[in-house]
Design an enzyme around this catalytic site. Structure first.
Site, short mmCIF file in Angstrom:
data_model
loop_
_atom_site.label_atom_id
_atom_site.label_comp_id
_atom_site.label_asym_id
_atom_site.label_seq_id
_atom_site.Cartn_x
_atom_site.Cartn_y
_atom_site.Cartn_z
N THR A 92 0.86 -1.23 -0.07
CA THR A 92 0.11 0.01 -0.12
C THR A 92 1.03 1.10 -0.02
O THR A 92 1.80 1.25 0.69
CB THR A 92 -1.10 0.02 1.34
OG1 THR A 92 -1.77 -1.03 1.29
CG2 THR A 92 -1.50 1.50 1.40
N ARG A 136 -13.23 -9.09 -0.37
CA ARG A 136 -12.54 -8.56 0.80
C ARG A 136 -12.08 -7.10 0.39
O ARG A 136 -11.69 -6.94 -0.84
CB ARG A 136 -11.53 -9.26 1.27
CG ARG A 136 -10.85 -8.61 2.68
CD ARG A 136 -9.62 -7.91 2.41
NE ARG A 136 -8.64 -7.63 3.55
CZ ARG A 136 -7.83 -6.64 3.52
NH1 ARG A 136 -7.30 -6.26 2.40
NH2 ARG A 136 -7.09 -6.61 4.69
N GLY A 186 -9.77 -3.81 2.08
CA GLY A 186 -9.21 -3.42 3.27
C GLY A 186 -9.39 -1.85 3.60
O GLY A 186 -10.41 -1.22 3.32
#
Lengths: 136, 242
Positions: A1, A29, A31
């Site tokens: 990231t 999913r 984050g």
């Protein structure tokens, strides 16, 4: 990231995050990257924050919102970053994550838990990007 | 300006200089020079340089928002650490999806995309959400549709040979580690079904005993019993994080 904060020549602040998330995540999913206040947050009146780590945990605490609001109430960036990280670590002692904080004057600091963290900085007094290492 | 005013100005400048040094010597916090300023997680130097080029331009400099887009876009192209942009972090199906967010601290506007498929420009898609909608967050294939309709290239496959190889190795390792808890089977690939903690303990015990004899006794006598089954497989490191 990557989480990034920029203060431009006018003193305006912007933040951003881009990530491809965790490896082998369950499909669907998401984050903490696109969650406002979790991986990044900024306010011209106060400063900005960027984060990296275990997004499933970090998004439960909105640590970057916490950092900016702590600085709004007078905390220095280093204290604000450490406070946000410690709030998570108190509930999740095994959590892995890190934060940088920068106030609107350009004072910056970092805090981390569970790993060694590095963040990068460039301002007009530097000849190139400088990398700062933060130890847990 | 009178002589006393000059002395006052010089005094204030010296005072500020001392204050900067004091903060610098106090730890990791630093005091910057004049703006602009770019800060980024991790040693992503090229991303910071890209943002710096925009925000420090001699013609007055670009905006902070434009600099963030430039910086994050650079990381997406370079696939920083494999954790940004296409070609990294495959999910359980081997697919790469992107999450991104941008925030304007002057207006408190935000645009974000999550679990976006088939578009490689995450931060640009987030900015399009901020600039061309009243929403904050778009997700999944609807985010893809929005980004493409606003002019971003796609649909394209976001996988890379490296991400597919990593995924194949994970499959061969019985899909371990993973992010499931309290499911069966615990030690192999799905499909999974939910089970109670007691059932999960029993299931793991049988699987471990079957593969290691009685080697799992120590694990079962520890505090691990307090944790949801499978959660101890969680793994976050420099190359696998948000």
């Amino acid at each position: 990231t990557i989480s990034m904060a920029v203060i431009d020549k006018m003193g305006h602040i912007a933040v951003g995050t881009s990530t491809n998330g965790g490896t082998f995540k369950i499909p669907g999913r998401v984050g903490d990257g696109p969650i406002p206040g979790s991986s990044s947050y900024g306010d011209d009146e106060v400063g900005a924050c960027g984060a990296s780590g275990d997004g499933d945990i970090m998004m439960r605490f909105l640590p970057c919102y916490q950092v900016v609001e702590s600085m709004r109430r007078g905390m220095e960036p280093q204290d604000a970053a450490r406070d946000a990280i410690s709030r998570i670590a108190r509930k999740y002692p095994d959590f892995v994550g890190a934060i940088f904080a920068v106030n609107r004057k350009g004072v910056h600091a970092g805090a981390c838990h569970g790993w060694t963290f590095q963040y990068s900085v460039r301002n007009s007094s530097m000849h190139d990007v400088e990398v700062i290492t933060i130890y847990p | 300006m009178g002589r006393s005013s000059v002395r006052l100005l010089v005094g204030l400048l010296l005072l500020r200089s001392d204050w900067c040094l004091a903060v610098n010597s106090g730890g990791p916090a630093e005091v910057s020079g004049a703006f602009p300023l770019v800060v980024s997680t991790w040693p992503f130097r090229e991303a910071v340089r890209a943002a710096w080029e925009v925000v420090s331009a001699s013609d007055g400099g670009g905006s902070a928002v434009d600099a963030v887009v430039a910086g994050c876009s650079a990381c997406e192209v370079l696939r920083c650490d494999g954790t940004v942009g296409p070609g990294g972090s495959p999910d359980e199906n081997g697919e790469t999806t992107l999450d991104a967010l941008i925030m304007n601290g002057a207006t408190m506007e935000i645009g974000a995309v999550a679990a976006m498929r088939y578009v490689k420009d995450g931060i640009k898609a987030a900015k399009l959400v901020m600039d061309h909608s009243l929403h904050t967050l778009l997700v999944g294939e609807k985010a893809t549709d929005f980004a493409i309709s606003m002019g971003l290239p796609g649909p394209i496959n976001l996988s890379s040979p490296e991400s597919l190889e990593k995924w194949r190795n994970w499959r061969q390792n019985h899909c371990q580690p993973n992010f499931w808890k309290n499911v069966a089977p615990a030690g192999s690939c799905g499909p999974y079904r939910p089970i109670s903690v007691a059932q999960a303990l029993d299931s793991v015990k049988r699987e471990v005993e079957g593969s290691q004899g009685g080697a799992c006794q120590e694990w079962f006598q520890s505090d691990n019993l307090l944790e949801p089954i499978n959660s101890h497989f969680k793994f976050i490191d420099r190359h696998n994080h948000d």
